[in-house]
Design an enzyme around this catalytic site. Structure first.
Site, PDB file in Angstrom:
ATOM      1  N   LEU A  20      29.239  16.893 -20.147  1.00 38.95           N
ATOM      2  CA  LEU A  20      28.166  16.010 -20.637  1.00 38.95           C
ATOM      3  C   LEU A  20      28.413  14.552 -20.272  1.00 38.95           C
ATOM      4  CD1 LEU A  20      27.788  17.600 -24.169  1.00 38.95           C
ATOM      5  CD2 LEU A  20      26.082  17.653 -22.335  1.00 38.95           C
ATOM      6  N   GLY A  23      34.135   9.025 -20.947  1.00 39.30           N
ATOM      7  CA  GLY A  23      34.153   7.619 -21.323  1.00 39.30           C
ATOM      8  C   GLY A  23      35.531   7.038 -21.148  1.00 39.30           C
ATOM      9  N   TYR A  25      38.453   7.528 -22.679  1.00 45.98           N
ATOM     10  CA  TYR A  25      39.636   8.379 -22.574  1.00 45.98           C
ATOM     11  C   TYR A  25      39.368   9.865 -22.752  1.00 45.98           C
ATOM     12  CZ  TYR A  25      39.660   8.024 -27.694  1.00 45.98           C
ATOM     13  OH  TYR A  25      39.313   8.047 -29.017  1.00 45.98           O
ATOM     14  N   THR A  27      36.705  13.517 -21.893  1.00 52.35           N
ATOM     15  CA  THR A  27      35.602  14.164 -21.202  1.00 52.35           C
ATOM     16  C   THR A  27      34.928  15.075 -22.224  1.00 52.35           C
ATOM     17  OG1 THR A  27      36.792  14.079 -19.139  1.00 52.35           O
ATOM     18  CG2 THR A  27      34.953  15.605 -19.232  1.00 52.35           C
ATOM     19  N   LYS A  44      34.717  17.265 -27.304  1.00 53.73           N
ATOM     20  CA  LYS A  44      35.340  16.104 -26.664  1.00 53.73           C
ATOM     21  C   LYS A  44      36.801  16.452 -26.401  1.00 53.73           C
ATOM     22  CE  LYS A  44      36.035  11.171 -27.566  1.00 53.73           C
ATOM     23  NZ  LYS A  44      35.397  10.003 -28.193  1.00 53.73           N
ATOM     24  N   ASP A 137      33.331  -0.975 -30.682  1.00 56.90           N
ATOM     25  CA  ASP A 137      33.085  -0.603 -29.287  1.00 56.90           C
ATOM     26  C   ASP A 137      31.628  -0.152 -29.142  1.00 56.90           C
ATOM     27  OD1 ASP A 137      33.593  -0.133 -26.602  1.00 56.90           O
ATOM     28  OD2 ASP A 137      34.515   1.832 -26.930  1.00 56.90           O
TER      29      ASP A 137
HETATM   30  P1  ADP Z   1      35.046   8.129 -24.894  1.00 53.25           P
HETATM   31  O1  ADP Z   1      35.807   7.972 -26.146  1.00 53.25           O
HETATM   32  O2  ADP Z   1      35.900   8.634 -23.779  1.00 53.25           O
HETATM   33  O3  ADP Z   1      34.276   6.918 -24.517  1.00 53.25           O
HETATM   34  P2  ADP Z   1      32.591   9.326 -25.865  1.00 53.25           P
HETATM   35  O4  ADP Z   1      32.708   9.961 -27.196  1.00 53.25           O
HETATM   36  O5  ADP Z   1      31.963   7.994 -25.797  1.00 53.25           O
HETATM   37  O6  ADP Z   1      34.032   9.306 -25.157  1.00 53.25           O
HETATM   38  O7  ADP Z   1      31.814  10.334 -24.906  1.00 53.25           O
HETATM   39  C1  ADP Z   1      31.646  10.079 -23.520  1.00 53.25           C
HETATM   40  C2  ADP Z   1      30.236  10.449 -23.060  1.00 53.25           C
HETATM   41  O8  ADP Z   1      29.988  11.847 -23.262  1.00 53.25           O
HETATM   42  C3  ADP Z   1      29.150   9.736 -23.858  1.00 53.25           C
HETATM   43  O9  ADP Z   1      28.833   8.475 -23.298  1.00 53.25           O
HETATM   44  C4  ADP Z   1      27.979  10.738 -23.749  1.00 53.25           C
HETATM   45  O10 ADP Z   1      27.283  10.556 -22.535  1.00 53.25           O
HETATM   46  C5  ADP Z   1      28.673  12.104 -23.734  1.00 53.25           C
HETATM   47  N1  ADP Z   1      28.740  12.658 -25.102  1.00 53.25           N
HETATM   48  C6  ADP Z   1      29.688  12.355 -26.022  1.00 53.25           C
HETATM   49  N2  ADP Z   1      29.497  13.004 -27.179  1.00 53.25           N
HETATM   50  C7  ADP Z   1      28.387  13.759 -27.022  1.00 53.25           C
HETATM   51  C8  ADP Z   1      27.630  14.660 -27.887  1.00 53.25           C
HETATM   52  N3  ADP Z   1      28.020  14.886 -29.147  1.00 53.25           N
HETATM   53  N4  ADP Z   1      26.521  15.242 -27.381  1.00 53.25           N
HETATM   54  C9  ADP Z   1      26.131  14.970 -26.109  1.00 53.25           C
HETATM   55  N5  ADP Z   1      26.776  14.139 -25.253  1.00 53.25           N
HETATM   56  C10 ADP Z   1      27.894  13.529 -25.687  1.00 53.25           C
HETATM   57 MG    MG Z   2      32.595   6.120 -25.199  1.00 53.42          MG
END
Ligand code: ADP
Ligand code: MG
Length: 470
Positions: A20, A23, A25, A27, A44, A137
């Site tokens: 999906l 970010g 740290y 995927t 995650k 953030d």
């Molecule tokens: P990080 O901590 O690495 O930044 P995130 O939690 O922000 O990780 O998730 C990275 C990306 O994954 C998000 O920007 C989004 O596009 C996708 N994503 C994260 N959580 C979800 C979710 N619950 N449903 C759909 N997409 C998600």
């Molecule tokens: Mg993020």
């Protein structure tokens, strides 16, 4: 970036499918629970290898916080697991992707749509703020959408968040400088108010299609962050003055000058009071009951004002109601109230004309006494123009602008005016003009509510339209 090219890792209870996103740290994969194939989740995945000590702490904080939080605008953490190599956060799946993609697929969002999202974000932030939690953030990539059909915003990625006090001095800066408050980058002395700056950047990006510090190079970005020039808002698209005011107050470089949380939550553009909620209908009903009473007593202008206030709650009540039959029942009532309000408006308008005429002699005397004070005289002329415009039945918005313009000046004049007859007259005149401005504001709001209540699909439709524009 942690393993952007990962193949889905193996998890016993889940079937992991598409990636999906990734970010800072992690995927994130879409997945199904094996026992219940209809349960879709987002998992995650954080590779332990890529974690340094700070990241482990970040993640544990995220888990601790998320586990205790239940809020309609915050991504739900359902569970968590780990194996030798990974930590897995099992989260509610958000089918609408993230806000960054949503905005860029449409270039910009209409103010109305941006406002609904902002209200939802404010609602999540209020909930967190009351628990003394900051996000730290905030950016469009960390704001997800529940679905594309009826988008509902969900705040995600609390990797960086922590309880506010005591402040951890060893904190590592993470996140994107495009969304980070200048004090975070420049002085490292920062607090919860950085979230308000980020809200400003997100709103700015939603409305203008790019964040205020968008740059071609890192050097340019750094210059923009370190500069002390105030943030300027592009003149187009045209935005309401409330929206501009909020943006300007969120995007103050000095956190001391920035809008406070309390002011933010009650800002008229955020207007959390009128968000769709379980209470909207009760509030609308109790106002309408008062309106009917005033109407029966023959106090038409008070009744009109109450009907108008009630409508401001009926619109969110309609949006909140999911049951089609109940929705229709509310709508039928609302259209009765609207008809009555329209009849009242005709009566009140003709009363107003008389009142406006009655006020003229006093204003003329005041003007006569102000001939030696050109600035006061000029402000009174603007007031005259406003009254004339109202009498002619001109555009309410333009008339209101004139009233507000003259009031701004007259209030300054009043502060400097010595006691005496002229001060008394000026004071009374200001009271009259304020009453007019209030009335017009209410009428403008009522027209908007009316427009929204009668529009069968209401605002959710304008969000949806903007969703299918891709
Ligand atoms: P990080 O901590 O690495 O930044 P995130 O939690 O922000 O990780 O998730 C990275 C990306 O994954 C998000 O920007 C989004 O596009 C996708 N994503 C994260 N959580 C979800 C979710 N619950 N449903 C759909 N997409 C998600
Ligand atoms: Mg993020």
């Amino acid at each position: 970036m942690a393993g952007a090219g990962w193949a889905p890792p193996h998890l016993e209870d889940f079937i992991l499918t598409e990636r999906l996103g990734s970010g800072t740290y992690a995927t994130v994969f879409k997945a199904y629970r094996k026992k219940n194939a209809r349960e879709v989740v987002a998992i995650k995945c954080v590779s332990k290898k890529t974690l340094n000590k700070a990241s482990v702490e970040n993640l544990l904080t995220e888990i601790e916080i998320l586990k205790t939080i239940r809020h309609p605008h915050i991504v739900e953490l359902k569970d968590f697991q780990w194996d030798k190599e990974h930590i897995f956060l099992i989260m509610e799946f958000c089918a609408g992707g993230d806000l960054s993609r949503f905005i860029h697929a449409r270039r910009i969002l209409p103010e109305k749509v941006a406002r609904i999202f902002l209200q939802q974000l404010a609602c999540a932030l209020k909930f967190l703020h009351d628990k003394n939690i900051s996000h730290l953030d905030l950016k469009p990539q960390n704001i997800l959408l529940s679905s594309l059909y009826k988008p509902h915003l969900k705040l995600a990625d609390f990797g960086f968040a922590q309880h506010m006090s005591p402040w951890d001095e060893k904190h590592v800066l993470r996140g994107s400088p495009l969304y980070m408050a200048p004090e975070m980058v420049c002085s490292r002395q920062y607090d919860a108010r950085v979230d308000l700056w980020s809200v400003g950047v997100i709103l700015y990006e939603a409305l203008f299609g790019r964040p205020p510090f968008a740059s071609k190079s890192f050097a340019e970005l750094e210059d923009k962050i370190r500069s002390n020039q105030p943030i300027e808002l592009p003149s187009r698209p045209r935005l309401s003055s409330e929206c501009r005011d909020l943006l300007q107050r969120l995007l103050k470089r000095d956190p001391q000058e920035r809008i406070s949380f309390k002011e933010f939550f009650s800002h008229p553009f955020v207007d959390m009071e009128h968000m769709p909620s379980a209470e909207s209908l009760d509030k609308a009903t109790s106002l309408v009951t008062e309106a009917v009473k005033k109407d029966q007593d023959g106090d038409f202008s008070a009744a009109l004002s109450l009907y108008s206030k009630a409508l401001e709650y009926f619109v969110p009540a309609l949006r909140y109601e999911v049951d089609a039959r109940r929705k229709e029942a509310i709508r039928a009532k609302v259209s009765q109230y609207i008809s009555r309000a329209e009849q009242l408006k005709v009566m009140v308008t003709s009363n107003n004309k008389t009142l406006l005429q009655q006020g003229r002699p006093a204003r003329d005397i005041l003007k006569e006494m102000s001939k030696n004070k050109p600035r006061l005289y000029a402000a009174l002329e603007v007031a005259d123009a406003a009254v004339a415009k109202e009498e002619e039945g001109g555009d309410d918005g333009e008339t209101l602008d004139l009233y507000q313009q003259s009031l701004g000046e007259l209030l300054l004049m009043l502060a400097a005016e010595p006691t005496g007859r002229r001060r008394e007259l000026l004071h009374a005149e200001i009271q009259t003009l304020m009453g007019r401005a209030e009335y017009l504001k209410e009428q403008i709001k009522m027209k908007e509510s009316q427009w929204e209540a009668e529009d069968k699909e209401g605002l959710s439709d304008s969000v949806r339209t903007s969703c299918t524009l891709q």
